[in-house]
Design an enzyme around this catalytic site. Sequence first.
Site, short mmCIF file in Angstrom:
data_model
loop_
_atom_site.label_atom_id
_atom_site.label_comp_id
_atom_site.label_asym_id
_atom_site.label_seq_id
_atom_site.Cartn_x
_atom_site.Cartn_y
_atom_site.Cartn_z
N LYS A 135 58.40 -18.71 57.24
CA LYS A 135 58.59 -18.56 55.79
C LYS A 135 59.99 -17.98 55.56
O LYS A 135 60.32 -16.93 56.09
CB LYS A 135 57.52 -17.64 55.20
CG LYS A 135 57.80 -17.20 53.75
CD LYS A 135 56.64 -16.37 53.16
CE LYS A 135 57.04 -15.74 51.82
NZ LYS A 135 55.95 -14.94 51.22
N ASP B 105 62.17 -12.73 47.09
CA ASP B 105 60.93 -13.01 46.37
C ASP B 105 60.74 -11.96 45.27
O ASP B 105 60.25 -10.87 45.53
CB ASP B 105 59.74 -12.99 47.35
CG ASP B 105 58.41 -13.14 46.62
OD1 ASP B 105 58.41 -13.62 45.46
OD2 ASP B 105 57.36 -12.81 47.23
N LYS C 219 57.32 -9.07 40.22
CA LYS C 219 56.87 -7.89 40.97
C LYS C 219 57.33 -6.62 40.27
O LYS C 219 58.42 -6.57 39.70
CB LYS C 219 57.49 -7.90 42.38
CG LYS C 219 56.83 -8.87 43.34
CD LYS C 219 57.43 -8.73 44.73
CE LYS C 219 56.93 -9.81 45.67
NZ LYS C 219 55.49 -9.69 45.97
N ASP D 168 61.64 -11.20 52.84
CA ASP D 168 60.64 -12.26 52.74
C ASP D 168 61.05 -13.53 53.51
O ASP D 168 60.34 -14.53 53.49
CB ASP D 168 60.33 -12.57 51.28
CG ASP D 168 58.88 -12.95 51.05
OD1 ASP D 168 58.05 -12.66 51.93
OD2 ASP D 168 58.59 -13.54 50.00
N GLU E 197 53.98 -17.58 46.46
CA GLU E 197 54.91 -18.69 46.65
C GLU E 197 55.08 -19.10 48.11
O GLU E 197 55.36 -20.25 48.40
CB GLU E 197 56.26 -18.34 46.03
CG GLU E 197 57.21 -17.50 46.90
CD GLU E 197 56.63 -16.15 47.33
OE1 GLU E 197 55.84 -15.58 46.56
OE2 GLU E 197 56.96 -15.68 48.43
N ARG F 102 53.02 -19.46 50.52
CA ARG F 102 52.05 -20.46 51.00
C ARG F 102 52.39 -21.85 50.48
O ARG F 102 52.08 -22.85 51.12
CB ARG F 102 50.62 -20.04 50.60
CG ARG F 102 50.39 -19.92 49.12
CD ARG F 102 49.14 -19.11 48.78
NE ARG F 102 49.33 -17.67 49.03
CZ ARG F 102 48.39 -16.75 48.89
NH1 ARG F 102 47.17 -17.11 48.52
NH2 ARG F 102 48.64 -15.48 49.13
N1 BES Z 1 56.18 -11.81 49.97
C1 BES Z 1 54.96 -11.38 49.41
C2 BES Z 1 54.09 -10.58 50.39
C3 BES Z 1 54.67 -9.29 50.93
C4 BES Z 1 54.23 -8.08 50.44
C5 BES Z 1 55.58 -9.30 51.96
C6 BES Z 1 54.72 -6.90 50.95
C7 BES Z 1 56.08 -8.12 52.48
C8 BES Z 1 55.64 -6.91 51.98
C9 BES Z 1 54.14 -12.58 48.96
O1 BES Z 1 54.87 -13.65 48.52
C10 BES Z 1 53.32 -12.12 47.80
O2 BES Z 1 53.88 -11.73 46.82
N2 BES Z 1 52.00 -12.19 47.93
C11 BES Z 1 51.11 -11.80 46.89
C12 BES Z 1 49.99 -12.80 46.87
C13 BES Z 1 49.07 -12.67 45.67
C14 BES Z 1 49.81 -13.01 44.39
C15 BES Z 1 47.90 -13.59 45.87
C16 BES Z 1 50.62 -10.40 47.18
O3 BES Z 1 50.45 -10.05 48.34
O4 BES Z 1 50.43 -9.63 46.23
ZN ZN Z 2 56.77 -13.85 49.30
MN MN Z 3 55.41 -13.45 46.47
#
Ligand code: BES
Ligand code: ZN
Ligand code: MN
Length: 483
Positions: free
Chosen positions: A249, A254, A261, A272, A333, A335
């Site tokens: 990835k 992000d 966020k 990310d 995103e 996935r």
């Molecule tokens: N890049 C993030 C996940 C992440 C979180 C990486 C903390 C490193 C440290 C990912 O894209 C994300 O935002 N995932 C969401 C998914 C949710 C919206 C289903 C999450 O984990 O909140």
């Molecule tokens: Zn992400």
């Molecule tokens: Mn994300």
Amino acid sequence: MVSFYDKPRFDKQAAVVLLTKDQVQKKACPFPLKPVCEALQAAVDASQFEGGKGEMFPAVIAGKVVILVGLGKSADVSLTSVRIVLRRAFLSNPLKKLSTVEVILHEDHADIAHAAVEAAIIGTYAWKKYITRKKDDQTVDIKFYYIVTRFTKEASLAAVIADGVNFSRDLVNDNADTVTPEFLEKTVRDLIKNNKTVSLEVLGRKELSAKGLGLLLAVNQGSNKKPRVVIAKYSGAGKGSPFTAFVGKGLTFDCGGLNLKPSGSIETMREDMSGAAAVIGTLKTVLALKPKKNLIFAFGAVENAIDANSYKPGDVFKGYSGKTVEIGNTDAEGRLVLADVLSYVIKNYSPAKVIDLATLTGACVVALGHDYAGVLGNNDDLIMKILASAHATDDRAWQLPMYPEYKDAIKSKIADIKNISNVRGAAGTVCGAEFLHQFVGETPWVHLDIAGTAFVDGDSHWYYGHGATGYGVRLCTNYLLNN
Ligand code: BES
Ligand code: ZN
Ligand code: MN
């Protein structure tokens, strides 16, 4: 810089000497080095050093700095504690102004030499590119570590891999506006320049659109950076030999998209692209080691940004596989990007196995902290082998469950599937993996969720300082060399 030879010389500016408590208690000096033995004796006689775990006793002997470093009882010594304790000694005050350090191990063993190499290369890494303040204390940043070991082959291998780890860390640590998708493409091009074992396929916006990687492009809609899918094919084995694919990835930043966020979550999101960085670090290591294996190194690199073109929650997009996806949350995103890259690589390169690495879910950080990556997949044999490599390399990983029932959680009323789970706050890492599962078909596949392990936000963790850890390079290299 690390080098090796097999007998202590005591001719460097400093010596770091590892000792177990048992060795200290025995009183018979374990090294054929008179000055060090005298220092040890004096320290023990003065009740200054017992060899307890993490104990450090610095002395000046014959004009050289000698640091005695305790490891605790030999029965309790782990390779992780060797790395942690040695790193602390390497970064300690008495060595600050010195540049050459001889490292004398408590026991000459391949694994211990390997751990010492990692303490020197991975343990002392620090990201200082943007620190301009002048040092007033003559600290020497570049040091030469001379590790005393007979296992020079194993130690040299460890050094090559550790260099790949730090290469990956540099990519993650630098600014998101520097390490863009185009920058990652150029990094790979530079690595493979003039190399006849590697062929490269790069998809830009035009190709991505013509070929229908619509999920990846949806994520990129709000960004001013050019998206990239990069696929490097390394043919080190014969034509008949199957390919193993590593897929990363590569979200160069992000922000979450329109599902922005909040503060506290957004600040480190240049991390990310750590999955892509792990893939690139492994590629660098492979180019140095030249294993007789057939391998694919792929990543999808885009930025999840906000502007008027940003993809919207509730909209539906079609990916390379033909499946349509409802966007439940623009912050899920990774996935989407991986779904397109996985289905593209599987369709066009027919790898026998696929291993993906992704900072996919915050839920994985909640479940396993910064110590273990989550491992999920559709093939028990492959999962076991990945777990074995994780254990062997200290790129730790722990299996999480995947059952067919999870598929129900990502049902959509308006599309084939949805990019978030309908069960809020439950098994987020499993649901992320289940989404990816929908795009790998029968190909044996393992997903490593490295959201927690890729980056340390704090002073230090284990033997890492603040920032990127380079997680995955050691694991993937170990896996590909042994399978
Ligand atoms: N890049 C993030 C996940 C992440 C979180 C990486 C903390 C490193 C440290 C990912 O894209 C994300 O935002 N995932 C969401 C998914 C949710 C919206 C289903 C999450 O984990 O909140
Ligand atoms: Zn992400
Ligand atoms: Mn994300």
